[in-house]
Scaffold this motif. Structure first.
Motif, PDB file in Angstrom:
ATOM      1  N   TRP A  56       2.554  -9.679  15.163  1.00 48.64           N
ATOM      2  CA  TRP A  56       2.011  -8.585  14.354  1.00 48.64           C
ATOM      3  C   TRP A  56       3.056  -7.502  14.166  1.00 48.64           C
ATOM      4  CZ3 TRP A  56       0.925  -3.353  14.992  1.00 48.64           C
ATOM      5  CH2 TRP A  56       0.100  -2.772  14.016  1.00 48.64           C
ATOM      6  N   ARG A  57       3.235  -7.118  12.938  1.00 49.90           N
ATOM      7  CA  ARG A  57       4.244  -6.125  12.605  1.00 49.90           C
ATOM      8  C   ARG A  57       3.869  -5.461  11.281  1.00 49.90           C
ATOM      9  NH1 ARG A  57      10.109  -5.721  13.313  1.00 49.90           N
ATOM     10  NH2 ARG A  57       9.907  -7.480  14.751  1.00 49.90           N
ATOM     11  N   VAL A  58       4.099  -4.168  11.209  1.00 54.94           N
ATOM     12  CA  VAL A  58       3.909  -3.413   9.979  1.00 54.94           C
ATOM     13  C   VAL A  58       5.178  -2.604   9.748  1.00 54.94           C
ATOM     14  CG1 VAL A  58       2.587  -1.633   8.772  1.00 54.94           C
ATOM     15  CG2 VAL A  58       1.415  -3.277  10.244  1.00 54.94           C
ATOM     16  N   HIS A  59       5.781  -2.824   8.576  1.00 50.85           N
ATOM     17  CA  HIS A  59       7.010  -2.126   8.220  1.00 50.85           C
ATOM     18  C   HIS A  59       6.776  -1.379   6.906  1.00 50.85           C
ATOM     19  CE1 HIS A  59      11.279  -1.201   7.781  1.00 50.85           C
ATOM     20  NE2 HIS A  59      11.189  -1.617   6.528  1.00 50.85           N
ATOM     21  N   ALA A  60       7.153  -0.108   6.893  1.00 47.73           N
ATOM     22  CA  ALA A  60       7.022   0.727   5.695  1.00 47.73           C
ATOM     23  C   ALA A  60       8.326   1.481   5.475  1.00 47.73           C
ATOM     24  CB  ALA A  60       5.857   1.704   5.828  1.00 47.73           C
ATOM     25  N   ARG A  61       8.560   1.827   4.227  1.00 46.00           N
ATOM     26  CA  ARG A  61       9.790   2.526   3.881  1.00 46.00           C
ATOM     27  C   ARG A  61       9.489   3.571   2.801  1.00 46.00           C
ATOM     28  NH1 ARG A  61      11.816   0.770  -0.996  1.00 46.00           N
ATOM     29  NH2 ARG A  61      10.795  -1.085  -1.862  1.00 46.00           N
ATOM     30  N   ARG A  62      10.390   4.532   2.726  1.00 45.61           N
ATOM     31  CA  ARG A  62      10.288   5.549   1.680  1.00 45.61           C
ATOM     32  C   ARG A  62      11.374   5.273   0.653  1.00 45.61           C
ATOM     33  NH1 ARG A  62      12.714  10.438   0.645  1.00 45.61           N
ATOM     34  NH2 ARG A  62      13.892  10.329   2.595  1.00 45.61           N
ATOM     35  N   PRO A  63      10.989   4.952  -0.590  1.00 49.40           N
ATOM     36  CA  PRO A  63      12.006   4.653  -1.609  1.00 49.40           C
ATOM     37  C   PRO A  63      12.944   5.844  -1.834  1.00 49.40           C
ATOM     38  CG  PRO A  63       9.827   3.978  -2.358  1.00 49.40           C
ATOM     39  CD  PRO A  63       9.625   4.781  -1.127  1.00 49.40           C
ATOM     40  N   LYS A  64      14.124   5.532  -2.329  1.00 47.78           N
ATOM     41  CA  LYS A  64      15.125   6.558  -2.578  1.00 47.78           C
ATOM     42  C   LYS A  64      14.659   7.492  -3.697  1.00 47.78           C
ATOM     43  CE  LYS A  64      20.132   7.018  -3.079  1.00 47.78           C
ATOM     44  NZ  LYS A  64      21.416   6.301  -3.308  1.00 47.78           N
ATOM     45  N   TYR A  65      14.876   8.764  -3.487  1.00 48.54           N
ATOM     46  CA  TYR A  65      14.492   9.825  -4.423  1.00 48.54           C
ATOM     47  C   TYR A  65      12.967   9.921  -4.617  1.00 48.54           C
ATOM     48  CZ  TYR A  65      19.418   9.214  -5.587  1.00 48.54           C
ATOM     49  OH  TYR A  65      20.785   9.078  -5.521  1.00 48.54           O
ATOM     50  N   ALA A 125       0.846  -1.198   0.000  1.00 49.19           N
ATOM     51  CA  ALA A 125       0.000   0.000   0.000  1.00 49.19           C
ATOM     52  C   ALA A 125       0.879   1.244   0.000  1.00 49.19           C
ATOM     53  CB  ALA A 125      -0.922  -0.003   1.210  1.00 49.19           C
ATOM     54  N   MET A 126       0.462   2.271  -0.696  1.00 52.15           N
ATOM     55  CA  MET A 126       1.239   3.504  -0.841  1.00 52.15           C
ATOM     56  C   MET A 126       0.516   4.649  -0.128  1.00 52.15           C
ATOM     57  SD  MET A 126       2.140   3.113  -4.898  1.00 52.15           S
ATOM     58  CE  MET A 126       3.107   4.616  -4.902  1.00 52.15           C
ATOM     59  N   PHE A 127       1.308   5.526   0.491  1.00 50.46           N
ATOM     60  CA  PHE A 127       0.786   6.665   1.227  1.00 50.46           C
ATOM     61  C   PHE A 127       1.553   7.910   0.825  1.00 50.46           C
ATOM     62  CE2 PHE A 127      -0.063   2.902   3.720  1.00 50.46           C
ATOM     63  CZ  PHE A 127      -1.389   3.062   4.078  1.00 50.46           C
ATOM     64  N   ALA A 128       0.861   9.020   0.861  1.00 53.12           N
ATOM     65  CA  ALA A 128       1.457  10.271   0.380  1.00 53.12           C
ATOM     66  C   ALA A 128       2.604  10.726   1.251  1.00 53.12           C
ATOM     67  CB  ALA A 128       0.391  11.361   0.300  1.00 53.12           C
ATOM     68  N   ASP A 129       2.486  10.576   2.564  1.00 49.53           N
ATOM     69  CA  ASP A 129       3.540  11.007   3.471  1.00 49.53           C
ATOM     70  C   ASP A 129       3.516  10.115   4.701  1.00 49.53           C
ATOM     71  OD1 ASP A 129       1.255  11.885   4.734  1.00 49.53           O
ATOM     72  OD2 ASP A 129       1.567  13.976   4.209  1.00 49.53           O
ATOM     73  N   LYS A 130       4.425  10.401   5.610  1.00 47.80           N
ATOM     74  CA  LYS A 130       4.540   9.585   6.809  1.00 47.80           C
ATOM     75  C   LYS A 130       3.344   9.788   7.728  1.00 47.80           C
ATOM     76  CE  LYS A 130       7.807   8.488  10.517  1.00 47.80           C
ATOM     77  NZ  LYS A 130       9.116   8.842  11.137  1.00 47.80           N
ATOM     78  N   GLY A 131       2.811  10.996   7.786  1.00 52.76           N
ATOM     79  CA  GLY A 131       1.657  11.242   8.634  1.00 52.76           C
ATOM     80  C   GLY A 131       0.442  10.442   8.204  1.00 52.76           C
ATOM     81  N   SER A 132       0.219  10.328   6.902  1.00 52.28           N
ATOM     82  CA  SER A 132      -0.903   9.521   6.415  1.00 52.28           C
ATOM     83  C   SER A 132      -0.708   8.052   6.746  1.00 52.28           C
ATOM     84  CB  SER A 132      -1.052   9.711   4.907  1.00 52.28           C
ATOM     85  OG  SER A 132      -1.251  11.070   4.585  1.00 52.28           O
ATOM     86  N   SER A 159      12.095   6.752  11.459  1.00 50.04           N
ATOM     87  CA  SER A 159      13.110   7.627  10.878  1.00 50.04           C
ATOM     88  C   SER A 159      12.537   8.259   9.621  1.00 50.04           C
ATOM     89  CB  SER A 159      14.390   6.860  10.572  1.00 50.04           C
ATOM     90  OG  SER A 159      14.151   5.852   9.592  1.00 50.04           O
ATOM     91  N   GLN A 160      13.362   8.970   8.894  1.00 52.87           N
ATOM     92  CA  GLN A 160      12.913   9.612   7.667  1.00 52.87           C
ATOM     93  C   GLN A 160      12.781   8.636   6.510  1.00 52.87           C
ATOM     94  OE1 GLN A 160      15.534  12.870   6.826  1.00 52.87           O
ATOM     95  NE2 GLN A 160      14.943  14.030   8.660  1.00 52.87           N
ATOM     96  N   GLU A 161      13.337   7.432   6.660  1.00 46.70           N
ATOM     97  CA  GLU A 161      13.269   6.435   5.585  1.00 46.70           C
ATOM     98  C   GLU A 161      12.472   5.204   5.974  1.00 46.70           C
ATOM     99  OE1 GLU A 161      16.186   7.696   6.577  1.00 46.70           O
ATOM    100  OE2 GLU A 161      16.535   9.111   4.923  1.00 46.70           O
ATOM    101  N   GLN A 162      12.344   4.872   7.278  1.00 45.71           N
ATOM    102  CA  GLN A 162      11.690   3.642   7.702  1.00 45.71           C
ATOM    103  C   GLN A 162      10.756   3.927   8.868  1.00 45.71           C
ATOM    104  OE1 GLN A 162      14.535   0.587   8.565  1.00 45.71           O
ATOM    105  NE2 GLN A 162      15.493   0.672   6.534  1.00 45.71           N
ATOM    106  N   TYR A 163       9.721   3.080   8.951  1.00 46.07           N
ATOM    107  CA  TYR A 163       8.758   3.174  10.046  1.00 46.07           C
ATOM    108  C   TYR A 163       8.258   1.764  10.336  1.00 46.07           C
ATOM    109  CZ  TYR A 163       4.798   4.728  12.872  1.00 46.07           C
ATOM    110  OH  TYR A 163       3.922   4.930  13.897  1.00 46.07           O
ATOM    111  N   THR A 164       8.461   1.308  11.590  1.00 47.61           N
ATOM    112  CA  THR A 164       8.110  -0.056  11.986  1.00 47.61           C
ATOM    113  C   THR A 164       7.352  -0.019  13.298  1.00 47.61           C
ATOM    114  OG1 THR A 164      10.136  -0.879  10.939  1.00 47.61           O
ATOM    115  CG2 THR A 164       8.980  -2.367  12.430  1.00 47.61           C
ATOM    116  N   VAL A 165       6.228  -0.726  13.351  1.00 43.93           N
ATOM    117  CA  VAL A 165       5.439  -0.856  14.576  1.00 43.93           C
ATOM    118  C   VAL A 165       5.205  -2.331  14.838  1.00 43.93           C
ATOM    119  CG1 VAL A 165       4.336   1.388  14.307  1.00 43.93           C
ATOM    120  CG2 VAL A 165       3.269  -0.627  13.314  1.00 43.93           C
ATOM    121  N   VAL A 166       5.107  -2.684  16.135  1.00 39.99           N
ATOM    122  CA  VAL A 166       4.871  -4.069  16.543  1.00 39.99           C
ATOM    123  C   VAL A 166       3.757  -4.082  17.574  1.00 39.99           C
ATOM    124  CG1 VAL A 166       7.237  -4.807  16.054  1.00 39.99           C
ATOM    125  CG2 VAL A 166       6.653  -3.911  18.320  1.00 39.99           C
ATOM    126  N   CYS A 167       3.212  -5.262  17.805  1.00 36.78           N
ATOM    127  CA  CYS A 167       2.129  -5.416  18.767  1.00 36.78           C
ATOM    128  C   CYS A 167       2.659  -5.203  20.176  1.00 36.78           C
ATOM    129  CB  CYS A 167       1.504  -6.808  18.639  1.00 36.78           C
ATOM    130  SG  CYS A 167       0.075  -7.062  19.733  1.00 36.78           S
TER     131      CYS A 167
END
Length: 547
Positions: free
Chosen positions: A107-116, A63-70, A92-100
Motif C-alpha cells: 500500500w502506497r499513496v504518492h502525490a505531487r505538486r505540479p510546477k508553477y 485526485a486533486m487537492f487544494a493544498d498539502k493539508g487537505s 517536501s514542498q513538491e512531493q508527499y509519499t506514505v506507505v503502510c
C-alpha cells in the motif's frame, strides 16, 4: 400517417439546406458532452465549483487537492476508515509519499505538486494486501492537528468546550480513543487558527480595539501599557529571551509574600466624631462591617435622593457575567470577540422579547411590570381603604391581617397621598419613590377614586421605551482583518515577561483584592466565635463563658 410523413419530409429538406449552407472548413470534432440528448445534465458553470473533491473517504488516482493539508487529511481519513495506519516516507514542498506500517504491504499513496501550480495531484495509489490482525484501540495517525481540523467548527463555536467532550466525539466518530492531552492540544490548535496565539494577541489587541472604536462611534477604549525593558530589535528571538529571562529570575532570592494582603484603611477624618468602627479582629460577618456605614449608601429604604450609589451598585456587573462566561484562559482576541458576540446576542434576545411584547395592545407596560401590576392589583383587593383627605387625595390603607385563626396581631396601616404625577405622590412604605412603580396600597387608593394607576408608573417601564433601549447596533472587526497572525517586523506590544511562571509547583493567586474580600483578608487563621481571638476555636477557648 400522412401528417407524420409530411413532418418527416420537411425535416429532411431542412437538414439538406443546412448542409449546403454550412462551411466546408473542418471545425474539429464535436465534444462528446455536446451530443447528449437529455437536458438534465446541463448546468451553468459559475466558477464557484472546485475541480477537486475527496469522493467520500477513498483517495483515488489523479485526485486533486487544494493544498498539502487537505491531502494529508484525506489520506488520514481514508486510513481511519480502513482501520489501517501508515507512516510518512517522504514529505517536501513538491512531493508527499506514505506507505503502510506493516512490513511487506505494497500500500502506497504518492502525490505531487505540479510546477508553477498550487494544487496537489495523486499520481500513484497501491492497494493493501495485508490482513487485519487485531482491532487497535488507538490510531497513530489520529494526531492533534487532524482532530483540530475535524472539530474546528464546534470548538470555535463554543470556546469553553471541554477536552472530555472532544474525546467522546472522536471516539463516536472514528471508534478510536485519544488521550486527554491530545484532545487539549487539538482544542488549542483550533483556537490558535481562529484567534491567533497568546503572544500575537498582545500586539493585535490595540488594533482590534481601535477598529471597534472607529466602527462603533461612542466607544471608549483604554490600553494600559509600559515601556519594554529590552529593545524591540530582539523580538524575533522572543522565545530565547523568554527562556533567559525565566532562568535569570529563578536565580534571584525568593522574597516571601505577605501572609495577607494589605487592607484599605477607612478615612477616619471623614467619620463623625461619635462613630466607632470595629477593628479587623472584631469583624466576623458582613453585618459587623456594614453597620458603621451611612444607611443612605447601602440601604435602599433610606435612599431618599434616588442616587443608587455606593454598595448598592457593586453587584450590577454580576448580571453581565453570563456574557463573558467561558472566555477565561483564552487569547485576548478571543476574549474581545466573545464579549462582542455575547453582547450582540444579549441585545438581540431582549429586543426580540420586547418587540413581541410591544405587539400586545392589552398593556402599556413591559413584560415584567405587567406581571408586577397584575400581582399587586390582586393583592390590593384585600386592603381596606379609608378616605382621609378633604381637598387632597390622602388615604389610610389597612393591610390584610396575615395571622391565622386564634392569634393576635396588630394591624399595619400605610398613609397614601396621591398627586397628578409619581413625583407628587407618596406612600409611607417608600416603594413608590424608590422603585418608581406603585405599591399595592397606591393601587388600592387608585381603585377607590377610579384613578388610572399608569400615571404612577415611570416612563422607563413602558414597552416602547424598553424596545428602544435594545435597538442599538454593534459592528465587528473581522471585515477589516482576522488579526490572528503576528507581524514580527511591525510588532509594538509584547507581554510582560515578569508575569510568566518561573518555577515548579502550584501558582499562587495574583487576584486583586477588593472590599468584598475584607472578611477573607482578616481571617488569616482560626478564630474563636466566642472571644473573637485567633489561634483557637470555641472548643479550646479559655475565656469565661460571660464573654
Amino acid at each position: 400517417m400522412e401528417i407524420d410523413d409530411l413532418i418527416a419530409r420537411a425535416e429532411e429538406e431542412a437538414l439538406e439546406e443546412d448542409g449546403d449552407n454550412s462551411s466546408e472548413e473542418d471545425e474539429g470534432p464535436i465534444p462528446q458532452g455536446w451530443n447528449r440528448v437529455d437536458v438534465e445534465g446541463l448546468a451553468v458553470h459559475d466558477e464557484h465549483e472546485s475541480p477537486w473533491e475527496y469522493n467520500g473517504t477513498e483517495v483515488q488516482l489523479r485526485a486533486m487537492f487544494a493544498d498539502k493539508g487537505s491531502l494529508q487529511d484525506a489520506i488520514k481519513l481514508w486510513a481511519l476508515s480502513m482501520q489501517r495506519s501508515f507512516r510518512v516516507l517522504k514529505s517536501s514542498q513538491e512531493q508527499y509519499t506514505v506507505v503502510c506500517e506493516q512490513a511487506g504491504c505494497p500500500w502506497r499513496v504518492h502525490a505531487r505538486r505540479p510546477k508553477y501550480e498550487t494544487h496537489w495531484i495523486v499520481s500513484k495509489v497501491e492497494p493493501h494486501s495485508s490482513l487485519l490482525s487485531s482491532v487497535l484501540p488507538r490510531h497513530r495517525n489520529l494526531t492533534s492537528t487532524f482532530i483540530s481540523n475535524v472539530m474546528y467548527g464546534e470548538i470555535v463555536k463554543k470556546t469553553d468546550l471541554e477536552a472530555k467532550h472532544i474525546m467522546v466525539a472522536i471516539e463516536q466518530k472514528f471508534k478510536y480513543k485519544i488521550s486527554y492531552v491530545k484532545a487539549w492540544r487539538a482544542k488549542q490548535k483550533a483556537l490558535e487558527r481562529m484567534f491567533g496565539s497568546f503572544e500575537a494577541s498582545y500586539n493585535n489587541l490595540p488594533h482590534i480595539l481601535q477598529v471597534l472604536q472607529d466602527r462603533n462611534p461612542g466607544t471608549y477604549i483604554a490600553v494600559k501599557d509600559q515601556p519594554a525593558k529590552r529593545p524591540l530589535l530582539g523580538l524575533m528571538m522572543l522565545d530565547e529571551h523568554t527562556r533567559k529571562h525565566v532562568v535569570e529570575r529563578n536565580k534571584r532570592p525568593l522574597i516571601p509574600r505577605a501572609a495577607q494582603p494589605e487592607r484599605l484603611t477607612p478615612l477616619r477624618e471623614l467619620d463623625p466624631p461619635h462613630l466607632t468602627r470595629r477593628t479587623s479582629r472584631d469583624i466576623g460577618c458582613f453585618s459587623h462591617w456594614i453597620e458603621a456605614e451611612p444607611l443612605e449608601k447601602w440601604s435602599l429604604l433610606h435612599d431618599t435622593d434616588v442616587a443608587r450609589y455606593g454598595i448598592m451598585t457593586t453587584n450590577l456587573a454580576e448580571v453581565y457575567n453570563w456574557v463573558i462566561r467561558g472566555l477565561r484562559s483564552q487569547p485576548l482576541v478571543a476574549i474581545v470577540e466573545g464579549v462582542l458576540h455575547g453582547t450582540i446576542g444579549y441585545f438581540r434576545e431582549r429586543h426580540a422579547n420586547a418587540a413581541l411584547h410591544a405587539a400586545n395592545p392589552q398593556t402599556p407596560y413591559c413584560s415584567k411590570i405587567t406581571a408586577y401590576m397584575q400581582a399587586k392589583t390582586e393583592k390590593a383587593q384585600s386592603h381596606t381603604v379609608f378616605v382621609m383627605g378633604n381637598t387632597e387625595h390622602r388615604f389610610d390603607v389597612i393591610l390584610r391581617d396575615r395571622a391565622g385563626f386564634g392569634t393576635a396581631r396588630s394591624l399595619v396601616t400605610h398613609e397614601v397621598c396621591l398627586g397628578d404625577h409619581v413625583n407628587e405622590s407618596s406612600c409611607t412604605c417608600n416603594k413608590l419613590k424608590l422603585f418608581h412603580k406603585p405599591c399595592s396600597q397606591v393601587l388600592a387608593a387608585c381603585g377607590t377614586i377610579r384613578m388610572d394607576p399608569s400615571n404612577f408608573v415611570s416612563d422607563y417601564f413602558m414597552k416602547e421605551r424598553v424596545q428602544q433601549v435594545w435597538c442599538g447596533e454593534l459592528r465587528g472587526f473581522r471585515v477589516v482583518g482576522n488579526f490572528s497572525t503576528l507581524d514580527t517586523a511591525n510588532r509594538t506590544w509584547i507581554l510582560d515577561l515578569d508575569l510568566l511562571r518561573g518555577g515548579k509547583g502550584r501558582w499562587q493567586s495574583r487576584r486583586i483584592r477588593n472590599d468584598m474580600d475584607e472578611g477573607e483578608a482578616a481571617a488569616t487563621g482560626r478564630r474563636c466565635s466566642c472571644c473573637r481571638q485567633e489561634g483557637h476555636t470555641v472548643r479550646t477557648c479559655k475565656a469565661p463563658a460571660d464573654t
